[in-house]
Design a protein around this motif. Structure first.
Motif, PDB file in Angstrom:
ATOM      1  N   LEU A  57       4.100   4.929  -1.622  1.00 37.83           N
ATOM      2  CA  LEU A  57       2.789   5.380  -1.202  1.00 37.83           C
ATOM      3  C   LEU A  57       1.812   4.700  -2.142  1.00 37.83           C
ATOM      4  O   LEU A  57       0.769   3.956  -1.904  1.00 37.83           O
ATOM      5  CB  LEU A  57       2.451   6.759  -0.800  1.00 37.83           C
ATOM      6  CG  LEU A  57       0.998   7.214  -0.361  1.00 37.83           C
ATOM      7  CD1 LEU A  57       0.750   6.213   0.993  1.00 37.83           C
ATOM      8  CD2 LEU A  57       1.028   8.580   0.309  1.00 37.83           C
ATOM      9  N   LEU A  58       1.759   5.048  -3.337  1.00 36.51           N
ATOM     10  CA  LEU A  58       0.927   5.034  -4.317  1.00 36.51           C
ATOM     11  C   LEU A  58       1.093   3.409  -4.579  1.00 36.51           C
ATOM     12  O   LEU A  58      -0.052   2.830  -4.761  1.00 36.51           O
ATOM     13  CB  LEU A  58       1.252   5.771  -5.823  1.00 36.51           C
ATOM     14  CG  LEU A  58       0.870   7.015  -6.012  1.00 36.51           C
ATOM     15  CD1 LEU A  58       1.657   7.607  -7.137  1.00 36.51           C
ATOM     16  CD2 LEU A  58      -0.758   6.878  -6.082  1.00 36.51           C
ATOM     17  N   LEU A  59       2.135   2.931  -4.568  1.00 37.00           N
ATOM     18  CA  LEU A  59       2.171   1.322  -4.951  1.00 37.00           C
ATOM     19  C   LEU A  59       1.412   0.661  -3.680  1.00 37.00           C
ATOM     20  O   LEU A  59       0.933  -0.473  -4.055  1.00 37.00           O
ATOM     21  CB  LEU A  59       3.511   0.705  -5.191  1.00 37.00           C
ATOM     22  CG  LEU A  59       4.231   1.420  -6.216  1.00 37.00           C
ATOM     23  CD1 LEU A  59       5.813   0.892  -6.429  1.00 37.00           C
ATOM     24  CD2 LEU A  59       3.642   0.890  -7.669  1.00 37.00           C
ATOM     25  N   ARG A  60       1.771   1.105  -2.500  1.00 41.29           N
ATOM     26  CA  ARG A  60       0.885   0.313  -1.453  1.00 41.29           C
ATOM     27  C   ARG A  60      -0.439   0.627  -1.470  1.00 41.29           C
ATOM     28  O   ARG A  60      -1.259  -0.548  -1.130  1.00 41.29           O
ATOM     29  CB  ARG A  60       1.312   0.978  -0.066  1.00 41.29           C
ATOM     30  CG  ARG A  60       2.732   0.570   0.365  1.00 41.29           C
ATOM     31  CD  ARG A  60       2.892   1.097   1.944  1.00 41.29           C
ATOM     32  NE  ARG A  60       2.961   2.226   2.372  1.00 41.29           N
ATOM     33  CZ  ARG A  60       3.885   3.181   2.091  1.00 41.29           C
ATOM     34  NH1 ARG A  60       5.169   3.024   1.722  1.00 41.29           N
ATOM     35  NH2 ARG A  60       3.883   4.436   2.398  1.00 41.29           N
ATOM     36  N   LEU A  61      -1.142   1.583  -1.887  1.00 44.66           N
ATOM     37  CA  LEU A  61      -2.404   1.670  -2.181  1.00 44.66           C
ATOM     38  C   LEU A  61      -2.800   1.156  -3.098  1.00 44.66           C
ATOM     39  O   LEU A  61      -4.120   0.459  -3.155  1.00 44.66           O
ATOM     40  CB  LEU A  61      -2.674   3.448  -2.454  1.00 44.66           C
ATOM     41  CG  LEU A  61      -2.469   4.285  -1.204  1.00 44.66           C
ATOM     42  CD1 LEU A  61      -2.822   5.525  -1.758  1.00 44.66           C
ATOM     43  CD2 LEU A  61      -3.609   4.154  -0.201  1.00 44.66           C
ATOM     44  N   ALA A  62      -2.256   1.137  -4.409  1.00 42.66           N
ATOM     45  CA  ALA A  62      -2.627   0.011  -5.509  1.00 42.66           C
ATOM     46  C   ALA A  62      -2.685  -1.480  -5.132  1.00 42.66           C
ATOM     47  O   ALA A  62      -3.498  -2.110  -5.361  1.00 42.66           O
ATOM     48  CB  ALA A  62      -1.717   0.362  -6.659  1.00 42.66           C
ATOM     49  N   ASP A  63      -1.513  -1.932  -4.439  1.00 46.48           N
ATOM     50  CA  ASP A  63      -1.471  -3.167  -3.940  1.00 46.48           C
ATOM     51  C   ASP A  63      -2.707  -3.512  -3.003  1.00 46.48           C
ATOM     52  O   ASP A  63      -3.180  -4.655  -2.793  1.00 46.48           O
ATOM     53  CB  ASP A  63      -0.406  -3.615  -3.290  1.00 46.48           C
ATOM     54  CG  ASP A  63       0.924  -3.691  -4.305  1.00 46.48           C
ATOM     55  OD1 ASP A  63       0.493  -3.494  -5.653  1.00 46.48           O
ATOM     56  OD2 ASP A  63       2.366  -3.335  -3.871  1.00 46.48           O
ATOM     57  N   ALA A  64      -3.013  -2.778  -2.074  1.00 45.06           N
ATOM     58  CA  ALA A  64      -4.352  -2.819  -1.342  1.00 45.06           C
ATOM     59  C   ALA A  64      -5.827  -2.543  -1.833  1.00 45.06           C
ATOM     60  O   ALA A  64      -6.505  -3.047  -1.149  1.00 45.06           O
ATOM     61  CB  ALA A  64      -4.267  -1.913   0.009  1.00 45.06           C
ATOM     62  N   ALA A  65      -5.609  -2.119  -3.018  1.00 40.32           N
ATOM     63  CA  ALA A  65      -6.758  -1.880  -3.733  1.00 40.32           C
ATOM     64  C   ALA A  65      -7.755  -3.129  -3.904  1.00 40.32           C
ATOM     65  O   ALA A  65      -9.074  -3.175  -3.675  1.00 40.32           O
ATOM     66  CB  ALA A  65      -6.493  -1.191  -5.066  1.00 40.32           C
ATOM     67  N   PRO A  66      -7.280  -4.354  -4.306  1.00 41.32           N
ATOM     68  CA  PRO A  66      -8.028  -5.653  -4.139  1.00 41.32           C
ATOM     69  C   PRO A  66      -8.868  -5.759  -2.979  1.00 41.32           C
ATOM     70  O   PRO A  66      -9.841  -6.197  -3.091  1.00 41.32           O
ATOM     71  CB  PRO A  66      -7.202  -6.534  -4.809  1.00 41.32           C
ATOM     72  CG  PRO A  66      -6.171  -5.995  -5.466  1.00 41.32           C
ATOM     73  CD  PRO A  66      -5.857  -4.777  -4.701  1.00 41.32           C
ATOM     74  N   ASP A  67      -8.013  -6.026  -1.713  1.00 41.15           N
ATOM     75  CA  ASP A  67      -8.568  -6.304  -0.436  1.00 41.15           C
ATOM     76  C   ASP A  67      -9.364  -5.295  -0.214  1.00 41.15           C
ATOM     77  O   ASP A  67     -10.551  -5.351   0.239  1.00 41.15           O
ATOM     78  CB  ASP A  67      -7.256  -6.263   0.304  1.00 41.15           C
ATOM     79  CG  ASP A  67      -6.309  -7.331   0.158  1.00 41.15           C
ATOM     80  OD1 ASP A  67      -6.732  -8.647  -0.312  1.00 41.15           O
ATOM     81  OD2 ASP A  67      -5.498  -7.363   0.544  1.00 41.15           O
ATOM     82  N   MET A  68      -9.337  -3.901  -0.614  1.00 35.94           N
ATOM     83  CA  MET A  68     -10.443  -3.073  -0.228  1.00 35.94           C
ATOM     84  C   MET A  68     -11.593  -3.301  -0.760  1.00 35.94           C
ATOM     85  O   MET A  68     -12.770  -3.110  -0.381  1.00 35.94           O
ATOM     86  CB  MET A  68      -9.518  -1.472  -0.422  1.00 35.94           C
ATOM     87  CG  MET A  68      -8.658  -1.178   0.503  1.00 35.94           C
ATOM     88  SD  MET A  68      -7.509   0.357  -0.154  1.00 35.94           S
ATOM     89  CE  MET A  68      -9.104   1.579  -0.234  1.00 35.94           C
ATOM     90  N   ALA A  69     -11.254  -3.597  -2.048  1.00 33.49           N
ATOM     91  CA  ALA A  69     -12.757  -3.753  -2.795  1.00 33.49           C
ATOM     92  C   ALA A  69     -13.379  -4.859  -2.446  1.00 33.49           C
ATOM     93  O   ALA A  69     -14.854  -4.956  -2.275  1.00 33.49           O
ATOM     94  CB  ALA A  69     -12.250  -3.948  -4.177  1.00 33.49           C
ATOM     95  N   ARG A  70     -12.541  -6.052  -1.886  1.00 34.65           N
ATOM     96  CA  ARG A  70     -13.162  -7.308  -1.363  1.00 34.65           C
ATOM     97  C   ARG A  70     -13.963  -6.810  -0.108  1.00 34.65           C
ATOM     98  O   ARG A  70     -14.973  -7.369   0.138  1.00 34.65           O
ATOM     99  CB  ARG A  70     -12.309  -8.416  -1.389  1.00 34.65           C
ATOM    100  CG  ARG A  70     -11.880  -8.962  -2.760  1.00 34.65           C
ATOM    101  CD  ARG A  70     -11.094 -10.406  -2.503  1.00 34.65           C
ATOM    102  NE  ARG A  70      -9.873 -10.079  -1.957  1.00 34.65           N
ATOM    103  CZ  ARG A  70      -8.941  -9.675  -2.839  1.00 34.65           C
ATOM    104  NH1 ARG A  70      -8.950  -9.905  -4.084  1.00 34.65           N
ATOM    105  NH2 ARG A  70      -7.650  -9.816  -2.306  1.00 34.65           N
ATOM    106  N   SER A  71     -13.573  -6.175   0.629  1.00 34.29           N
ATOM    107  CA  SER A  71     -13.885  -5.962   1.807  1.00 34.29           C
ATOM    108  C   SER A  71     -15.103  -5.036   1.984  1.00 34.29           C
ATOM    109  O   SER A  71     -15.743  -4.962   2.957  1.00 34.29           O
ATOM    110  CB  SER A  71     -12.813  -5.144   2.977  1.00 34.29           C
ATOM    111  OG  SER A  71     -12.459  -4.073   2.394  1.00 34.29           O
TER     112      SER A  71
END
Length: 298
Positions: free
Chosen positions: A70-84
């Motif tokens: 779960l942590l790794l999924r959140l970390a991997d999604a962080a750049p896309d979340m920041a860009r969005s």
């Protein structure tokens, strides 16, 4: 514990082999083994069993693996979340959490908030129940997760109950049992959190011991991480804790659920009746998040 340690651990779990994981990660096997040992030292318990066929997860390793993914999924999604988030407005919701709150449940809640209230930027503050309620009154927190029923001035939802038990010093006669009645603690030195941290200790538990005809030699202390040192300082026979805290702080002390009577630690969510819409939406998502399996959490 660092994020790279979790990535290495997840790779070993997926491959079932240190050598295959090392090849996949472009590391040498000795280097990967050192990283895994460091993670095991940080966690405080073995995570992998070495076998002739490779590696297998221990029960603690299996529990960590779920949270690591779960942590790794959140970390991997962080750049896309920041860009969005560029060009979008997010409102900060300041949430208080008590020490010892299960990480798995909190991570699940944060993931649910990302989906259910995407415009909310969550900021967590760790503090005792007493301190959280003061901060809530003064407007420094938007929501508080506390171990005492909030005053009527706040809106409140009961989140979950976790059974109390005792972590018994290894070698003590009680350590061989499967449960512990309150009267079994008669004459023993029992370490418990002070009133400022967990008010229920000074109230229901002391009354329960009296009603059971047991004279417990209560030793109260303020602690979040140093349960072992506090127990040693007062020569405690047992430490009053919920199961997930006992497994984290005193993994080698057998934990027994309290019976006759059964007692539980309740967690409440509190927030002001007049508040921002985003805070009400965050409260709704948190209140709806199940906590039924927390009592079994490791």
């Amino acid at each position: 514990m660092e994020l790279r340690h979790l990535r290495y651990f997840a790779a070993v779990a997926a491959e079932g082999s240190l050598s295959r994981a090392a090849e996949r990660l472009h590391l040498t096997q000795p280097s990967l083994s050192r990283q895994i040992r460091q993670l095991e030292r940080d966690i405080g318990t073995p995570l992998l069993e070495r076998t002739t066929y490779g590696t297998a997860l221990t029960p603690a390793g299996a529990a960590l693996h779920r949270h690591a993914l779960l942590l790794l999924r959140l970390a991997d999604a962080a750049p896309d979340m920041a860009r969005s988030a560029v060009g979008q407005s997010r409102e900060v919701a300041h949430i208080g959490v008590p020490p010892g709150m299960p990480d798995g449940w909190l991570l699940d809640v944060l993931a649910a908030l990302e989906v259910g209230v995407p415009r909310a930027a969550v900021a967590l503050t760790e503090a005792s129940s007493t301190e959280q309620l003061r901060m809530l009154r003064e407007g420094h927190l938007d929501l508080a997760m506390v171990h005492e029923q909030p005053q009527a001035r706040f809106r409140a939802e009961r989140l979950f109950d976790v059974p109390f038990g005792v972590a018994v010093r290894p070698g003590h006669p009680l350590a061989d049992g499967t449960t512990c009645r309150v009267r079994d603690l008669d004459g023993l030195r029992v370490l418990a959190h002070g009133r400022q941290q967990v008010p229920v200790v000074d109230d229901r538990l002391v009354v329960a011991a009296h009603d059971a005809g047991a004279v417990l030699l209560w030793q109260f202390a303020q602690f979040t991480e140093h349960a072992r040192a506090c127990a040693q300082a007062v020569k405690a026979d047992a430490v009053l804790l919920v199961r997930h805290s006992a497994r984290r702080l005193l993994p080698d002390w057998p934990w027994l659920p309290l019976t006759a009577p059964e007692l539980a630690l309740t967690t409440w969510l509190a927030w002001p009746p007049e508040t921002r819409t985003v805070v009400g939406d965050v409260a709704r998502v948190i209140s709806a998040h199940p906590g039924a399996d927390i009592g079994e959490a490791g």
